[in-house]
Scaffold this active site. Structure first.
Site, PDB file in Angstrom:
ATOM      1  N   TYR A 202       0.813  -1.221   0.000  1.00 36.74           N
ATOM      2  CA  TYR A 202       0.000   0.000   0.000  1.00 36.74           C
ATOM      3  C   TYR A 202       0.844   1.269   0.000  1.00 36.74           C
ATOM      4  CZ  TYR A 202      -3.124   3.703   1.485  1.00 36.74           C
ATOM      5  OH  TYR A 202      -3.815   4.886   1.566  1.00 36.74           O
TER       6      TYR A 202
ATOM      7  N   ASP B 289      -8.145  -3.951  -1.278  1.00 31.40           N
ATOM      8  CA  ASP B 289      -9.324  -3.154  -1.670  1.00 31.40           C
ATOM      9  C   ASP B 289      -8.918  -1.886  -2.411  1.00 31.40           C
ATOM     10  OD1 ASP B 289      -8.424  -2.874   1.254  1.00 31.40           O
ATOM     11  OD2 ASP B 289      -9.343  -0.929   0.862  1.00 31.40           O
TER      12      ASP B 289
ATOM     13  N   LYS C   2     -11.026  -9.458   5.451  1.00 29.96           N
ATOM     14  CA  LYS C   2     -11.574  -8.115   5.662  1.00 29.96           C
ATOM     15  C   LYS C   2     -12.337  -7.699   4.414  1.00 29.96           C
ATOM     16  CE  LYS C   2     -10.735  -3.562   7.253  1.00 29.96           C
ATOM     17  NZ  LYS C   2      -9.533  -2.785   6.999  1.00 29.96           N
TER      18      LYS C   2
HETATM   19  C1  B12 Z   1     -10.388   6.405  -4.708  1.00 29.02           C
HETATM   20  C2  B12 Z   1     -10.415   7.004  -3.329  1.00 29.02           C
HETATM   21  C3  B12 Z   1      -9.279   6.850  -2.523  1.00 29.02           C
HETATM   22  C4  B12 Z   1      -8.042   6.110  -2.984  1.00 29.02           C
HETATM   23  C5  B12 Z   1      -7.197   7.071  -3.816  1.00 29.02           C
HETATM   24  C6  B12 Z   1      -6.363   6.348  -4.844  1.00 29.02           C
HETATM   25  C7  B12 Z   1      -5.721   7.318  -5.752  1.00 29.02           C
HETATM   26  N1  B12 Z   1      -4.507   7.010  -6.109  1.00 29.02           N
HETATM   27  O1  B12 Z   1      -6.325   8.321  -6.119  1.00 29.02           O
HETATM   28  C8  B12 Z   1      -7.395   5.706  -1.630  1.00 29.02           C
HETATM   29  C9  B12 Z   1      -7.937   4.351  -1.198  1.00 29.02           C
HETATM   30  C10 B12 Z   1      -5.887   5.681  -1.610  1.00 29.02           C
HETATM   31  C11 B12 Z   1      -8.003   6.767  -0.736  1.00 29.02           C
HETATM   32  C12 B12 Z   1      -7.441   7.105   0.441  1.00 29.02           C
HETATM   33  C13 B12 Z   1      -7.976   8.045   1.282  1.00 29.02           C
HETATM   34  N2  B12 Z   1      -9.134   8.704   1.115  1.00 29.02           N
HETATM   35 CO1  B12 Z   1     -10.233   8.536  -0.409  1.00 29.02          CO
HETATM   36  N3  B12 Z   1     -11.525   8.248  -1.629  1.00 29.02           N
HETATM   37  C14 B12 Z   1     -11.559   7.691  -2.844  1.00 29.02           C
HETATM   38  C15 B12 Z   1     -12.965   7.709  -3.478  1.00 29.02           C
HETATM   39  C16 B12 Z   1     -13.577   6.344  -3.210  1.00 29.02           C
HETATM   40  C17 B12 Z   1     -13.051   8.013  -4.957  1.00 29.02           C
HETATM   41  C18 B12 Z   1     -12.303   9.255  -5.426  1.00 29.02           C
HETATM   42  C19 B12 Z   1     -12.166   9.146  -6.902  1.00 29.02           C
HETATM   43  O2  B12 Z   1     -11.254   8.490  -7.397  1.00 29.02           O
HETATM   44  N4  B12 Z   1     -13.130   9.709  -7.666  1.00 29.02           N
HETATM   45  C20 B12 Z   1     -13.156   9.555  -9.113  1.00 29.02           C
HETATM   46  C21 B12 Z   1     -12.551  10.801  -9.802  1.00 29.02           C
HETATM   47  C22 B12 Z   1     -12.491  10.604 -11.303  1.00 29.02           C
HETATM   48  O3  B12 Z   1     -13.416  11.871  -9.509  1.00 29.02           O
HETATM   49  P1  B12 Z   1     -12.854  13.274  -8.966  1.00 29.02           P
HETATM   50  O4  B12 Z   1     -11.738  13.022  -8.013  1.00 29.02           O
HETATM   51  O5  B12 Z   1     -13.998  14.058  -8.469  1.00 29.02           O
HETATM   52  O6  B12 Z   1     -12.267  14.006 -10.262  1.00 29.02           O
HETATM   53  C23 B12 Z   1     -13.101  14.545 -11.257  1.00 29.02           C
HETATM   54  C24 B12 Z   1     -13.472  15.999 -10.986  1.00 29.02           C
HETATM   55  O7  B12 Z   1     -13.500  16.331  -9.623  1.00 29.02           O
HETATM   56  C25 B12 Z   1     -12.458  16.808 -11.749  1.00 29.02           C
HETATM   57  N5  B12 Z   1     -11.148  17.043 -11.151  1.00 29.02           N
HETATM   58  C26 B12 Z   1     -10.555  16.495 -10.063  1.00 29.02           C
HETATM   59  N6  B12 Z   1      -9.320  16.998  -9.916  1.00 29.02           N
HETATM   60  C27 B12 Z   1      -9.101  17.867 -10.923  1.00 29.02           C
HETATM   61  C28 B12 Z   1      -8.023  18.688 -11.251  1.00 29.02           C
HETATM   62  C29 B12 Z   1      -8.089  19.512 -12.368  1.00 29.02           C
HETATM   63  C30 B12 Z   1      -6.947  20.386 -12.719  1.00 29.02           C
HETATM   64  C31 B12 Z   1      -9.270  19.532 -13.163  1.00 29.02           C
HETATM   65  C32 B12 Z   1      -9.323  20.427 -14.327  1.00 29.02           C
HETATM   66  C33 B12 Z   1     -10.339  18.721 -12.843  1.00 29.02           C
HETATM   67  C34 B12 Z   1     -10.252  17.903 -11.740  1.00 29.02           C
HETATM   68  O8  B12 Z   1     -12.262  16.009 -12.883  1.00 29.02           O
HETATM   69  C35 B12 Z   1     -12.271  14.618 -12.508  1.00 29.02           C
HETATM   70  C36 B12 Z   1     -12.859  13.830 -13.654  1.00 29.02           C
HETATM   71  O9  B12 Z   1     -14.185  14.201 -13.853  1.00 29.02           O
HETATM   72  C37 B12 Z   1     -13.658   8.832  -2.650  1.00 29.02           C
HETATM   73  C38 B12 Z   1     -15.144   8.601  -2.394  1.00 29.02           C
HETATM   74  C39 B12 Z   1     -15.945   8.892  -3.628  1.00 29.02           C
HETATM   75  N7  B12 Z   1     -16.677   7.932  -4.091  1.00 29.02           N
HETATM   76  O10 B12 Z   1     -15.844   9.987  -4.164  1.00 29.02           O
HETATM   77  C40 B12 Z   1     -12.889   8.790  -1.334  1.00 29.02           C
HETATM   78  C41 B12 Z   1     -12.639  10.102  -0.543  1.00 29.02           C
HETATM   79  C42 B12 Z   1     -12.337  11.188  -1.571  1.00 29.02           C
HETATM   80  N8  B12 Z   1     -11.480   9.761   0.281  1.00 29.02           N
HETATM   81  C43 B12 Z   1     -11.573  10.328   1.420  1.00 29.02           C
HETATM   82  C44 B12 Z   1     -10.589  10.190   2.450  1.00 29.02           C
HETATM   83  C45 B12 Z   1     -10.860  10.893   3.762  1.00 29.02           C
HETATM   84  C46 B12 Z   1      -9.429   9.426   2.223  1.00 29.02           C
HETATM   85  C47 B12 Z   1      -8.328   9.246   3.275  1.00 29.02           C
HETATM   86  C48 B12 Z   1      -7.782  10.575   3.688  1.00 29.02           C
HETATM   87  C49 B12 Z   1      -8.852   8.392   4.435  1.00 29.02           C
HETATM   88  C50 B12 Z   1      -7.734   8.143   5.430  1.00 29.02           C
HETATM   89  N9  B12 Z   1      -7.620   9.056   6.378  1.00 29.02           N
HETATM   90  O11 B12 Z   1      -7.032   7.165   5.272  1.00 29.02           O
HETATM   91  C51 B12 Z   1      -7.285   8.358   2.584  1.00 29.02           C
HETATM   92  C52 B12 Z   1      -5.930   9.034   2.490  1.00 29.02           C
HETATM   93  C53 B12 Z   1      -5.702   9.655   1.164  1.00 29.02           C
HETATM   94  C54 B12 Z   1      -4.918  10.969   1.198  1.00 29.02           C
HETATM   95  N10 B12 Z   1      -3.779  11.053   1.894  1.00 29.02           N
HETATM   96  O12 B12 Z   1      -5.363  11.914   0.609  1.00 29.02           O
HETATM   97  C55 B12 Z   1     -12.839  11.123   1.600  1.00 29.02           C
HETATM   98  C56 B12 Z   1     -12.639  12.637   1.530  1.00 29.02           C
HETATM   99  C57 B12 Z   1     -13.610  13.316   2.504  1.00 29.02           C
HETATM  100  C58 B12 Z   1     -13.618  14.785   2.279  1.00 29.02           C
HETATM  101  N11 B12 Z   1     -14.607  15.277   1.531  1.00 29.02           N
HETATM  102  O13 B12 Z   1     -12.723  15.439   2.752  1.00 29.02           O
HETATM  103  C59 B12 Z   1     -13.750  10.519   0.472  1.00 29.02           C
HETATM  104  C60 B12 Z   1     -14.791  11.472  -0.084  1.00 29.02           C
HETATM  105  C61 B12 Z   1     -14.383   9.264   1.093  1.00 29.02           C
HETATM  106  C62 B12 Z   1     -15.126   9.600   2.379  1.00 29.02           C
HETATM  107  N12 B12 Z   1     -16.411   9.897   2.308  1.00 29.02           N
HETATM  108  O14 B12 Z   1     -14.528   9.573   3.446  1.00 29.02           O
HETATM  109  N13 B12 Z   1      -9.102   7.288  -1.233  1.00 29.02           N
HETATM  110  C1  PLP Z   2      -3.645  -1.085   3.892  1.00 31.48           C
HETATM  111  C2  PLP Z   2      -3.748   0.361   4.218  1.00 31.48           C
HETATM  112  N1  PLP Z   2      -2.743   0.990   4.859  1.00 31.48           N
HETATM  113  C3  PLP Z   2      -2.822   2.308   5.180  1.00 31.48           C
HETATM  114  C4  PLP Z   2      -3.945   3.061   4.842  1.00 31.48           C
HETATM  115  C5  PLP Z   2      -4.043   4.496   5.278  1.00 31.48           C
HETATM  116  O1  PLP Z   2      -2.863   5.029   4.928  1.00 31.48           O
HETATM  117  P1  PLP Z   2      -2.193   6.301   5.543  1.00 31.48           P
HETATM  118  O2  PLP Z   2      -2.815   6.631   6.839  1.00 31.48           O
HETATM  119  O3  PLP Z   2      -0.804   5.816   5.652  1.00 31.48           O
HETATM  120  O4  PLP Z   2      -2.423   7.327   4.488  1.00 31.48           O
HETATM  121  C6  PLP Z   2      -4.966   2.478   4.160  1.00 31.48           C
HETATM  122  C7  PLP Z   2      -6.133   3.315   3.778  1.00 31.48           C
HETATM  123  O5  PLP Z   2      -7.191   2.891   3.547  1.00 31.48           O
HETATM  124  C8  PLP Z   2      -4.887   1.089   3.839  1.00 31.48           C
HETATM  125  O6  PLP Z   2      -5.879   0.494   3.209  1.00 31.48           O
END
Ligand code: B12
Ligand code: PLP
Ligand code: B12
Ligand code: PLP
Lengths: 246, 533, 246, 533
Positions: D285, D320, D392
């Site tokens: 991860y 996941d 899990k």
């Molecule tokens: C995928 C995801 C993850 C993945 C991310 C993987 C990755 N490499 O991106 C993983 C599992 C790693 C993750 C982790 C976390 N996540 Co997350 N994650 C999501 C999830 C499920 C989907 C986001 C996504 O991919 N959307 C799809 C994309 C295509 O949509 P988008 O981002 O909106 O982008 C579109 C537009 O916004 C726009 N856009 C976006 N950016 C830009 C930039 C430019 C320049 C332009 C022009 C357009 C544009 O265009 C895009 C295409 O249309 C959301 C929940 C949800 N369903 O939304 C939560 C969510 C975003 N995550 C959340 C959180 C809290 C986290 C964590 C911080 C949780 C934690 N403490 O561990 C962690 C840590 C991540 C961090 N340090 O930031 C919260 C944020 C809450 C908030 N509103 O503040 C959400 C909403 C889930 C929740 N309800 O808790 N996450």
């Molecule tokens: C396996 C695992 N490790 C760590 C994290 C959280 O990572 P961090 O707090 O290091 O951003 C996640 C987030 O969902 C996870 O799935």
């Protein structure tokens, strides 16, 4: 045009509302819920569900009629004020008018690690059937990925002579996205004189597209943005809007 | 749309209990015994129905004979005419002979004109004495009503043609949606929107008051409470609107209403004349939930089912309602008994299995351990008892609350139970069940729910093999049903109804609304319609 | 006490709202949705979901913060202003103080056929583990069932010399319950002089308990009423409140 | 509460794939082959881990040896001490010997005091030359760290005692809930409320920034973004709060945090010292989703898992997450491969099967035909590949939208898939997934959802017998996994990671954060902790 919410009859004004109040459930609590609904303009309002959570909180579902009118002519939105071009057209305009490739640097700044959004815009893979900016022949794209610090971003933008900087912010808790965006735009203002500064664009699902000025950026893109919209805007803002075609 | 996946089509069939023996391993002898008992319990009531008539049956005859329209107070001419006839000669002979005898005597050829004269007190009615006059009157009546029936026949072929042209829904269960604004002109756009969003069947529920009206209102109406009045004109308007979308969608969208209440036979007739496709039509609903006299109901019942049979209309029965007043687990076997009785009465009236939308519902208290598996046991029991009937699967209502989030979840599991047990018609549940009659958005959310379940889990029945718990429960319910049927055979169905056997509603045979509209048939009773059916 | 809605932090004021607007979905429609949310006091408000239904309607889900304060001291509710007695106590009070059985007539009037509610109050079976009024030795109950016309109700009440009339109304579409209740109370006022008139009580899941006066009845019981509450009220209103115990 | 129905307890076990052969009829030879390949693919990485150390591994040693607290800027003394040692003699020898050599030389007995002096530049470090000095230093270090490990052992027995006293959850899956306010003092009441509402496991997710900090913050914290900082004090406060409710509820409520990011080994150590019960701890991860250097991660990884093994902590892996960046159907086999690798690394580090909370998720596009049955195929494959691991099961996130009504429905089907396939730990999904970090009410609605499904359909697995579609899909995924493993064995795991095999994230071995904190072990490398583990 003046309109009202629609339940099952034109003009009935019906809406559904839910919220939690930090008090245990009893008749008074339901009264408090109705008071809030009333303050929001619901009359009559019905508490159709109330459920105590733990010992100090109660969740309510309220249905009722609001009397507010919506005036669609007074609606404020960020209309698309530029033509939506095809990939072909975009490449051509750049080639013909800019006579060099247009340079874009993208990143997800701060501690935000959500790259799917910015990747959807930048990577060839794209989204919603549209290829990302990397796919455009006349665009030179650098995707710095996530968790990029503002100084690194400014450095790279300078090094690449970026025409535009694209920043993504997905985490909005405690207004993280607003804080980071402000920090970013301030850094660019500080680092470069107005003339040389790249076009600053931010995007993310929870931005209010009307806040661009307030955040010190040129444009904000929200939920469901597609790469072509962004590319069209770049061409518009950096070329066609600047010096109208001879 | 998801629901058009061919697999789920196959699915529907597959789960239709066609599998040799079925999934519950019901004992065929017990099943046969249950049917036998239902027949014995029902026969006395059929005899009752065959030996009586009602004001509404006779008015239905007049409608088929061509009496149309209403007086300035909105009282239909069929009512005015019938009342006049009844005043002069009573009901026992049937209206046909006195009316057509009078028609000839008055030298009229339009029965509606006769009705108007009669209403003005300008006509006296009598049962002719000479055999010749009787024969002549009977012939004339038969000729007239034959025209009415011919129209019903035309509507039926019309339906068959349209179904050939536009096609049936791609999947089972058919998706059945209710509209209920009270205003036909709000109903129409909502019904069309619902059809476009995926509904296969649209039901316009009726205003709360209608079932107790002893006449059928006329014309387009806009002032119903929690439902819209069933009128011939409303039927016509809605059917036309749905023909329009059927064409647009390339899928024949069916229309449902209620042949129920005091005017059941007439409404059945109007449904046939306006090409409605399904009618709610239960043998006991009116008795239990509208306090309508049992005998009145059973007589009206039989006639209306004969019409439905002729019109090719699918009936929906109302066992689901019992579970709103009685407990869905304790009373599970009463649903089975009622279904068996409804089947017997339906067959006796000439309905084919494909026309039997036997009802049941997802009404078990969701807090009960294994509640979902109990639902599966009950639903599958019905499925395997009636393998060729397009069962009508009704959503949770009683245990729905103002918690609309939970509501949408329960509806999802209701939908799942529907596909797991191969139900034929799925009445789409609304998350706002406990709050309001459905909003536009409720219907949209509900349809998304159905679509998700049918598309994502529509074939899960292939992986569903009931274990001992479900099989045991189903067989237990069947046994209890047999026991209850035995008691009913002994005490008589009317007494069982009086004792609150169904839905805990006690309805004695000598009470309830509309009894005064019932009459024993005289020896010379003549009804050209029943003769023809 | 002043409180606010609670999302996940004290005082954050967060609520969820959903409604339909009679316009197709586009940026302007989302702006219109935000305008409505704004009128309701939500700021900031986020449209988190928008879905067009048919060609002229759009459903919205909005999340955001409301700034209204709820003052729990200003809450208006129908507090229970009478003691909640046990079945035993109730029978005793009637026996000792009234010295005859207390007569109750119940019905579901108009075209409403929902008897489960009134039956829950009247029938021995009762609800929520409490037996219905029929179970009380000192109460004489007549349950007329559903779809009872107002004249029949008045007649029966007169014939039975009813001390109280209990009416149920469940169907509320187009305010059916209000219309029927008003018709009922008017009929009683017309039929009987103030002195002889029975106590008028209505109940149903969607009544506002504060509307009694407005509807011309003595008391309204809402969602989740139990028989004991009703019996206690009867004893209070007809006996203890009238002539305080010697 | 519903979920305590004994039947569903049995259920959990029953569906645990214990049935001879299982429901999928997987070919044991293919399964053996897959495990063999995973071992071969993983071994080179293990060798890498055994031959390197990192700043965080060494700091973990110092923590076990008794270094506590932080300087006035909040930089922990372990960091200050390690930096000083590294400046003088590098990392390669390990910190233990230089530090305890200096301790003796300085005539101190408190390592924290030594750290403070070192930070002030008042101490120089060296690797002693004489064998005796080395031995003495090693002995002293071993003695000190043994005390640390003894504390971890005490915590473990303490946990075992409390579980005996209060008992484990009555049902499987265990109900796992997240709190994420960012403020430990808001987290605590919310966690307690969640436990009272039925949560068996509470996870406090971390502030977005923490994983990239190369030190562990100190003390109680209130300012995290979308999560709360993982600190020893926050651990202590939350564990104490949960002990309180465990007592109140008569059910031992487990606490989870994240052994992940640059300080993985130290956080694992602190978790052991504060009796956390589960830790998110994935082998890849950090590499994929935090862009942490692969070698750094694998080294930290192994040490932290050795600690978890000793502490009796259940780890949760992060497969996941891949499905949020890759497609859940196309990438299904990468989840299986990652699970097999995580299993291999875990066993190698000394973890027992009951400690392996291997992750997977309900992330298939819900609009895909048969999406739900595909989920069942994938989930059951994991269940039957790892019959003794408490899998899990993670809820839908990627395809959740602002439509919270639909969201609650999807979560219901996620819960159903969990009970149908006998998952061990169910992370409760929230209808607001796409909107906000969970609200109090979201958690309550989500728990009602879980309770309904476990209570009403918890035993449905008894009636679930996968047909050809599900069996076929599961076997296909397994085959694809084997093929991928073969390729990985050929190219090497590090190259596979560099090519974006997992989650489409490309992470070369020579890039990423924290590489500078890695050092090759010198011949005289000494680590008293790994020796003891
Ligand atoms: C995928 C995801 C993850 C993945 C991310 C993987 C990755 N490499 O991106 C993983 C599992 C790693 C993750 C982790 C976390 N996540 Co997350 N994650 C999501 C999830 C499920 C989907 C986001 C996504 O991919 N959307 C799809 C994309 C295509 O949509 P988008 O981002 O909106 O982008 C579109 C537009 O916004 C726009 N856009 C976006 N950016 C830009 C930039 C430019 C320049 C332009 C022009 C357009 C544009 O265009 C895009 C295409 O249309 C959301 C929940 C949800 N369903 O939304 C939560 C969510 C975003 N995550 C959340 C959180 C809290 C986290 C964590 C911080 C949780 C934690 N403490 O561990 C962690 C840590 C991540 C961090 N340090 O930031 C919260 C944020 C809450 C908030 N509103 O503040 C959400 C909403 C889930 C929740 N309800 O808790 N996450
Ligand atoms: C396996 C695992 N490790 C760590 C994290 C959280 O990572 P961090 O707090 O290091 O951003 C996640 C987030 O969902 C996870 O799935
Ligand atoms: C059961 C039921 C039926 C049964 C009724 C059987 C029967 N004999 O009662 C059947 C199936 C027959 C039925 C039919 C219809 N129903 Co209906 N039905 C319901 C349902 C599912 C439950 C109602 C119920 O029994 N609640 C349980 C009781 C115990 O609660 P309660 O009534 O609130 O009573 C409590 C309190 O309110 C209070 N109380 C109530 N009355 C009184 C009186 C006094 C004096 C006191 C002190 C207290 C008191 O105390 C009670 C105990 O706590 C509701 C949906 C729902 N889940 O609420 C729809 C519902 C009430 N029905 C509805 C409708 C529209 C109909 C129909 C009109 C539909 C149609 N057009 O065909 C028909 C026709 C009925 C008619 N003519 O009135 C709508 C009403 C919409 C509205 N708000 O106007 C509802 C809300 C469903 C919906 N969303 O559409 N229905
Ligand atoms: C079988 C049946 N008939 C009739 C009705 C409606 O009855 P009415 O319109 O006569 O009140 C229902 C209501 O659900 C029903 O289930």
């Amino acid at each position: 045009m003046i309109i009202r919410p629609y339940g099952d009859t034109t003009g009935d004004g019906m809406v559904q509302l839910s919220f939690t109040l930090p008090i245990p459930h009893d008749k008074r609590a339901e009264g408090a819920a109705l008071q809030l609904a009333g303050n929001m303009g619901m009359d009559p309002a019905m508490v159709v569900h109330a459920r105590q959570m733990g010992d100090g909180y109660t969740f309510f579902v309220v249905y009722g009629r609001v009397h507010h009118l919506v005036d669609t002519d007074k609606v404020q939105v960020m209309e698309r004020d530029f033509p939506l071009l095809s990939a072909k057209e975009i490449n051509e305009v750049i080639k013909r008018r800019l006579r060099r490739r247009l340079t874009v640097v993208g990143a997800c700044i701060g501690t935000d690690a959500h790259t799917v959004g910015i990747d959807a815009i930048l990577n060839v893979k794209g989204i919603a059937g549209e290829k990302g900016l990397e796919y455009y022949r006349e665009l030179s794209v650098t995707n710095m990925g996530a968790q990029v610090s503002v100084p690194d971003l400014v450095e790279t933008a300078r090094a690449q002579k970026a025409d535009a900087v694209l920043v993504s912010q997905v985490v909005t808790q405690r207004d993280a996205h607003l804080l980071n965006t402000r920090a970013m735009s301030a850094a660019f203002r500080e680092a470069m004189p107005a003339g040389q500064r790249p076009l600053l664009i931010v995007g993310g699902p929870r931005f209010d597209e009307l806040m661009a000025a307030e955040l010190g950026v040129d444009r904000i893109f929200g939920r469901g943005t597609t790469p072509r919209e962004v590319a069209s805007y770049l061409v518009h803002a950096l070329i066609t809007a600047k010096e109208p075609a001879a | 749309m998801a629901t058009t996946s061919p697999r789920s089509r196959a699915g529907g069939k597959l789960a239709g209990g066609k599998l040799a023996g079925g999934k519950l391993g019901l004992d065929p002898r017990v099943v046969r015994r249950a049917r036998g008992l239902a027949a014995r319990a029902g026969q006395p009531v059929v005899d009752l129905a065959r030996s009586h008539t009602t004001v509404s049956v006779e008015r239905a005859v007049l409608r088929l004979a061509g009496v149309t329209g209403a007086d300035s107070d909105g009282i239909p001419w069929v009512n005015r005419l019938l009342d006049a006839v009844r005043a002069d000669v009573g009901l026992g002979h049937g209206v046909a002979v006195p009316v057509f005898h009078a028609l000839r005597r008055e030298g009229l050829d339009d029965v509606t004109v006769l009705a108007q004269k009669a209403a003005a007190g300008a006509v006296r009615f009598a049962v002719p004495q000479q055999k010749a006059e009787v024969t002549a009157a009977r012939r004339a009546a038969a000729r007239a009503t034959r025209r009415g029936l011919a129209l019903i026949d035309r509507r039926r072929t019309e339906r068959e043609r349209l179904i050939r042209r536009y096609g049936d829904p791609a999947q089972r269960p058919w998706i059945y949606l209710i509209v209920a604004t009270g205003d036909i002109h709000e109903d129409i756009p909502q019904a069309q929107a619902a059809a476009r969003a995926g509904a296969d069947v649209i039901a316009v529920i009726r205003s709360t008051g209608q079932s107790l009206l002893d006449y059928v209102p006329e014309g387009a109406t806009r002032e119903g409470f929690a439902g819209t009045y069933a009128t011939q004109e409303n039927f016509r308007l809605m059917r036309a609107a749905l023909d329009e979308v059927s064409k647009e969608l390339g899928r024949y969208v069916r229309l449902t209403n209620y042949a129920s209440g005091l005017c059941m036979p007439e409404i059945a007739t109007l449904a046939g004349l306006q090409r409605l496709d399904m009618m709610l039509n239960d043998s006991m609903y009116g008795i239990l939930f509208r306090d309508i006299n049992p005998i009145r109901t059973f007589v009206d019942q039989r006639f209306s089912r004969q019409i439905h049979a002729r019109a090719g209309i699918i009936i929906n029965t109302g066992e689901d309602n019992y579970l709103t007043t009685a407990d869905a687990v304790e009373a599970a076997h009463t649903v089975t008994v009622s279904q068996l009785l409804n089947e017997f009465f339906a067959h006796e009236a000439g309905l084919a299995d494909w026309q039997l939308g036997l009802g049941h519902a997802f009404e078990i208290n969701p807090d009960l351990p294994d509640s979902f598996r109990l639902e599966l046991a009950h639903a599958l029991l019905a499925r395997e008892l009636f393998p060729d009937a397009p069962l009508k699967w009704m959503p949770p209502t009683k245990h729905m609350t103002g918690d609309v989030f939970r509501g949408n979840l329960l509806d999802g599991f209701f939908n799942l139970a529907g596909v797991l047990t191969g139900q034929g018609i799925l009445l789409v549940g609304m998350m706002t069940e406990a709050v309001v009659t459905p909003w536009l958005s409720d219907r949209d959310i509900a349809l998304q729910n159905v679509r998700y379940v049918l598309n994502g889990a529509g074939n899960l029945h292939e992986d569903f093999l009931p274990g001992p718990f479900i099989r045991g429960r189903a067989n237990q319910v069947l046994t209890e049903a047999v026991d209850l049927l035995e008691r009913i055979v002994d005490d008589g169905l009317l007494n069982a109804i009086a004792d609150g056997t169904f839905g805990i509603m006690k309805r004695p045979a000598d009470r309830g609304k509309g009894l005064d509209g019932v009459a024993r048939q005289a020896d010379d009773y003549y009804n050209p319609v029943t003769e023809a059916l």
